[in-house]
Enzyme design. Structure first.
Site, PDB file in Angstrom:
ATOM      1  N   PRO A 158       0.823  -1.206   0.000  1.00 24.01           N
ATOM      2  CA  PRO A 158       0.000   0.000   0.000  1.00 24.01           C
ATOM      3  C   PRO A 158       0.859   1.260   0.000  1.00 24.01           C
ATOM      4  O   PRO A 158       1.900   1.322   0.650  1.00 24.01           O
ATOM      5  CB  PRO A 158      -0.789  -0.119   1.312  1.00 24.01           C
ATOM      6  CG  PRO A 158      -0.775  -1.573   1.638  1.00 24.01           C
ATOM      7  CD  PRO A 158       0.537  -2.082   1.144  1.00 24.01           C
ATOM      8  N   GLU A 159       0.416   2.265  -0.758  1.00 23.27           N
ATOM      9  CA  GLU A 159       1.140   3.531  -0.786  1.00 23.27           C
ATOM     10  C   GLU A 159       0.579   4.446   0.295  1.00 23.27           C
ATOM     11  O   GLU A 159      -0.384   4.129   0.987  1.00 23.27           O
ATOM     12  CB  GLU A 159       1.058   4.134  -2.183  1.00 23.27           C
ATOM     13  CG  GLU A 159       1.583   3.150  -3.220  1.00 23.27           C
ATOM     14  CD  GLU A 159       2.075   3.765  -4.515  1.00 23.27           C
ATOM     15  OE1 GLU A 159       2.392   4.970  -4.539  1.00 23.27           O
ATOM     16  OE2 GLU A 159       2.179   3.023  -5.508  1.00 23.27           O
TER      17      GLU A 159
ATOM     18  N   LYS B 267       4.244   5.348   4.924  1.00 18.48           N
ATOM     19  CA  LYS B 267       3.579   4.049   4.962  1.00 18.48           C
ATOM     20  C   LYS B 267       3.459   3.505   6.380  1.00 18.48           C
ATOM     21  O   LYS B 267       3.239   2.296   6.563  1.00 18.48           O
ATOM     22  CB  LYS B 267       4.334   3.066   4.065  1.00 18.48           C
ATOM     23  CG  LYS B 267       4.392   3.531   2.608  1.00 18.48           C
ATOM     24  CD  LYS B 267       5.149   2.563   1.724  1.00 18.48           C
ATOM     25  CE  LYS B 267       5.215   3.077   0.292  1.00 18.48           C
ATOM     26  NZ  LYS B 267       5.885   2.125  -0.623  1.00 18.48           N
TER      27      LYS B 267
ATOM     28  N   ARG C 109      11.966  -3.613  -8.261  1.00 18.85           N
ATOM     29  CA  ARG C 109      10.581  -3.221  -8.532  1.00 18.85           C
ATOM     30  C   ARG C 109      10.427  -2.926 -10.017  1.00 18.85           C
ATOM     31  O   ARG C 109      11.367  -2.480 -10.680  1.00 18.85           O
ATOM     32  CB  ARG C 109      10.195  -1.973  -7.714  1.00 18.85           C
ATOM     33  CG  ARG C 109      10.287  -2.143  -6.210  1.00 18.85           C
ATOM     34  CD  ARG C 109       9.316  -3.173  -5.674  1.00 18.85           C
ATOM     35  NE  ARG C 109       7.939  -2.833  -5.918  1.00 18.85           N
ATOM     36  CZ  ARG C 109       7.225  -2.016  -5.136  1.00 18.85           C
ATOM     37  NH1 ARG C 109       7.768  -1.455  -4.059  1.00 18.85           N
ATOM     38  NH2 ARG C 109       5.969  -1.758  -5.418  1.00 18.85           N
TER      39      ARG C 109
END
Length: 269
Positions: free
Chosen positions: A2-3, A52, A258
């Site tokens: 989650p950002e 986060k 990523r």
């Protein structure tokens, strides 16, 4: 993972449901049991997020620190409470609702001093009123590291993840491998202002939308995006598909483990 907008949205929900009330705290899974017992029956003072990281504050000296990591989730439910489903690390029960936390990377009871230490390690968060973008710029402007990597470095900028990274660079036509020191202050200020606006919208609607009005499906006639992440985006998870502006193929590569997405034409210089 989650950002930052997700954590700020959760903080707002938990603030609304529990702040100022005496709550029941438990750990059906057992891994947070001793800390939950210490908090059970305490007043939930407030919830806040930085990047986060989520913080539940109880009194002057007790804070629950949560980092969801890749698999963590909160679910909110109306009373009455039900039997836990799955591995519930922490359950908070308030006057009208309860929330269950499953699968976080971190769920720990810490002191305000330890909270300060966590926050000191983080860069400015575009969603916080106390954010100082100059701190991020001071690091970016001296770095040979690519701006794509710097935007994902939580020590430089807190809360930005893979989606916002890819999208904000596309929106400003910036090649992702541009060294931070070559970015230029004007483009940095545009990036920061755009992140503030985009992430605030993410908090409001609960998903990431980055496509400008003139490029939306209802305007261009294209099919809406079909993806479990939801939201209309320019490049994220669109590798091999046509760019919504120039029509060329969206590229992808790996950067720091990523996936990176960009348009080689729109982000050529």
């Amino acid at each position: 993972m989650p950002e930052g907008h997700t954590l700020h949205r959760l903080a707002g929900v938990h603030q609304e449901l529990f702040a100022g009330t005496r709550v029941r705290v438990s750990s059906p899974q057992g891994r947070f049991a001793s800390s939950a017992a210490e908090l059970d029956g305490a007043v939930f003072e407030r919830a806040e997020a930085h990047g986060k990281h989520l913080f539940h504050r109880y009194g002057a000296d007790r804070v629950v620190h949560v980092h969801l990591g890749l698999y963590g989730t909160f679910t909110e439910n109306e009373l009455p409470v039900t039997e836990p489903r799955g591995q519930v690390r922490m359950r908070v029960v308030g006057p009208t609702h309860f929330t269950d936390l499953r699968g976080p990377t971190r769920c720990e009871l810490i002191t305000p001093e330890e909270v300060a230490a966590v926050r000191d390690r983080l860069g400015p968060d575009p969603l916080r009123a106390d954010a100082d973008p100059e701190r991020a710029w001071a690091r970016i402007s001296k770095s040979r590291t690519s701006i794509a990597a710097l935007l994902m470095d939580q020590k430089v900028l807190a809360g930005v993840g893979n989606v916002y990274r890819a999208e904000v660079l596309f929106r400003h036509g910036i090649p992702p491998m541009t060294p931070g020191r070559d970015l230029g202050r004007e483009r940095w200020e545009l990036i920061w202002a755009d992140l503030v606006e985009l992430m605030a919208d993410g908090v409001k609607v609960g998903r990431i939308d980055t496509v400008r009005p003139e490029h939306l499906p209802e305007v261009t006639g294209r099919a809406p995006r079909q993806d479990r992440h939801g939201g209309e985006v320019y490049t994220y998870r669109r590798a091999g598909m046509p760019c919504l502006i120039c029509g060329d193929e969206i590229a992808t590569s790996s950067l720091a483990a990523r996936n990176l997405y960009w348009c080689p034409t729109c982000q050529a210089s």
